[in-house]
Design a protein around this motif. Structure first.
Motif, PDB file in Angstrom:
ATOM      1  N   ASN A  58       0.841  -1.193   0.000  1.00 58.59           N
ATOM      2  CA  ASN A  58       0.000   0.000   0.000  1.00 58.59           C
ATOM      3  C   ASN A  58       0.878   1.247   0.000  1.00 58.59           C
ATOM      4  OD1 ASN A  58      -2.376  -1.523   0.255  1.00 58.59           O
ATOM      5  ND2 ASN A  58      -2.202  -1.562   2.468  1.00 58.59           N
ATOM      6  N   ILE A  59       0.569   2.180  -0.881  1.00 62.84           N
ATOM      7  CA  ILE A  59       1.175   3.508  -0.824  1.00 62.84           C
ATOM      8  C   ILE A  59       0.082   4.404  -0.250  1.00 62.84           C
ATOM      9  CG2 ILE A  59       2.157   5.416  -2.140  1.00 62.84           C
ATOM     10  CD1 ILE A  59       3.101   3.292  -4.178  1.00 62.84           C
ATOM     11  N   VAL A  60       0.238   4.780   1.002  1.00 63.76           N
ATOM     12  CA  VAL A  60      -0.810   5.516   1.708  1.00 63.76           C
ATOM     13  C   VAL A  60      -0.883   6.959   1.232  1.00 63.76           C
ATOM     14  CG1 VAL A  60      -1.587   6.290   3.983  1.00 63.76           C
ATOM     15  CG2 VAL A  60      -0.599   4.017   3.711  1.00 63.76           C
ATOM     16  N   ASN A  61       0.263   7.577   1.021  1.00 63.60           N
ATOM     17  CA  ASN A  61       0.304   8.970   0.602  1.00 63.60           C
ATOM     18  C   ASN A  61       1.583   9.173  -0.190  1.00 63.60           C
ATOM     19  OD1 ASN A  61      -0.191  11.684   0.329  1.00 63.60           O
ATOM     20  ND2 ASN A  61       0.447  12.219   2.394  1.00 63.60           N
ATOM     21  N   GLY A  62       1.491   9.747  -1.368  1.00 64.26           N
ATOM     22  CA  GLY A  62       2.687  10.012  -2.150  1.00 64.26           C
ATOM     23  C   GLY A  62       2.670   9.283  -3.478  1.00 64.26           C
ATOM     24  N   ASP A  63       3.787   9.378  -4.168  1.00 67.02           N
ATOM     25  CA  ASP A  63       3.921   8.825  -5.506  1.00 67.02           C
ATOM     26  C   ASP A  63       4.903   7.665  -5.510  1.00 67.02           C
ATOM     27  OD1 ASP A  63       2.342  10.941  -6.451  1.00 67.02           O
ATOM     28  OD2 ASP A  63       4.106  12.221  -6.666  1.00 67.02           O
ATOM     29  N   MET A  64       4.797   6.829  -6.534  1.00 72.12           N
ATOM     30  CA  MET A  64       5.809   5.820  -6.791  1.00 72.12           C
ATOM     31  C   MET A  64       6.535   6.248  -8.059  1.00 72.12           C
ATOM     32  SD  MET A  64       5.574   1.705  -7.271  1.00 72.12           S
ATOM     33  CE  MET A  64       4.888   1.673  -8.910  1.00 72.12           C
ATOM     34  N   LYS A  65       7.848   6.403  -7.976  1.00 65.50           N
ATOM     35  CA  LYS A  65       8.638   6.827  -9.123  1.00 65.50           C
ATOM     36  C   LYS A  65       9.672   5.765  -9.435  1.00 65.50           C
ATOM     37  CE  LYS A  65       8.395  11.741  -8.048  1.00 65.50           C
ATOM     38  NZ  LYS A  65       9.175  12.957  -7.784  1.00 65.50           N
ATOM     39  N   ILE A  66       9.869   5.491 -10.715  1.00 64.22           N
ATOM     40  CA  ILE A  66      10.952   4.631 -11.164  1.00 64.22           C
ATOM     41  C   ILE A  66      11.953   5.557 -11.837  1.00 64.22           C
ATOM     42  CG2 ILE A  66      11.614   2.729 -12.661  1.00 64.22           C
ATOM     43  CD1 ILE A  66       8.749   1.671 -12.263  1.00 64.22           C
ATOM     44  N   LEU A  67      13.077   5.798 -11.161  1.00 66.61           N
ATOM     45  CA  LEU A  67      14.047   6.765 -11.657  1.00 66.61           C
ATOM     46  C   LEU A  67      14.944   6.172 -12.729  1.00 66.61           C
ATOM     47  CD1 LEU A  67      14.969   8.423  -8.253  1.00 66.61           C
ATOM     48  CD2 LEU A  67      13.291   9.174  -9.946  1.00 66.61           C
ATOM     49  N   ASN A  68      15.187   4.878 -12.666  1.00 68.26           N
ATOM     50  CA  ASN A  68      16.029   4.205 -13.652  1.00 68.26           C
ATOM     51  C   ASN A  68      15.607   2.748 -13.683  1.00 68.26           C
ATOM     52  OD1 ASN A  68      17.985   3.551 -15.476  1.00 68.26           O
ATOM     53  ND2 ASN A  68      19.667   3.608 -14.023  1.00 68.26           N
ATOM     54  N   GLY A  69      15.112   2.289 -14.785  1.00 68.50           N
ATOM     55  CA  GLY A  69      14.660   0.910 -14.873  1.00 68.50           C
ATOM     56  C   GLY A  69      13.272   0.839 -15.476  1.00 68.50           C
TER      57      GLY A  69
END
Length: 102
Positions: A58-69
């Motif tokens: 669960n991501i309760v608050n915020g973003d998920m970022k893939i910076l490389n990959g």
């Protein structure tokens, strides 16, 4: 360093709880001016991975970022899939526009 754990053969740190209210491990960065993460995992080499989650995440608050990959879901490269989907949408938009002209 608050706690240092090291092992050559087994888990360096093992945590278990049977609590219904708290996590086995909790990490907090309480410095509101910090750019550092509360949790960091790194795996040396090209084999294996830096984290495994067996259960829902669960991501309760915020973003998920893939910076490389790349993001894979069930062996599907999501970035490539979205790009091909974008191409198909553009093609359909062109076909719809040509139908309107007729």
């Amino acid at each position: 360093i608050g706690v240092w754990c090291e092992s050559n053969e087994h888990e360096a740190l093992h945590a278990e709880t049977r609590s219904t209210k708290t996590a086995a491990i909790a990490a907090y960065n309480l410095n509101s001016d910090s750019d550092s993460a509360a949790f960091f995992a790194k795996k040396e080499g090209t084999r294996g991975c830096s984290a495994i989650f067996d259960g829902k995440v669960n991501i309760v608050n915020g973003d998920m970022k893939i910076l490389n990959g790349t993001l894979f879901i069930k062996d599907i490269n999501i970035v490539d899939w979205i790009n091909s989907l974008s191409g198909m949408i553009a093609q359909l938009q062109g076909e719809i526009a040509s139908l309107r002209i007729r």
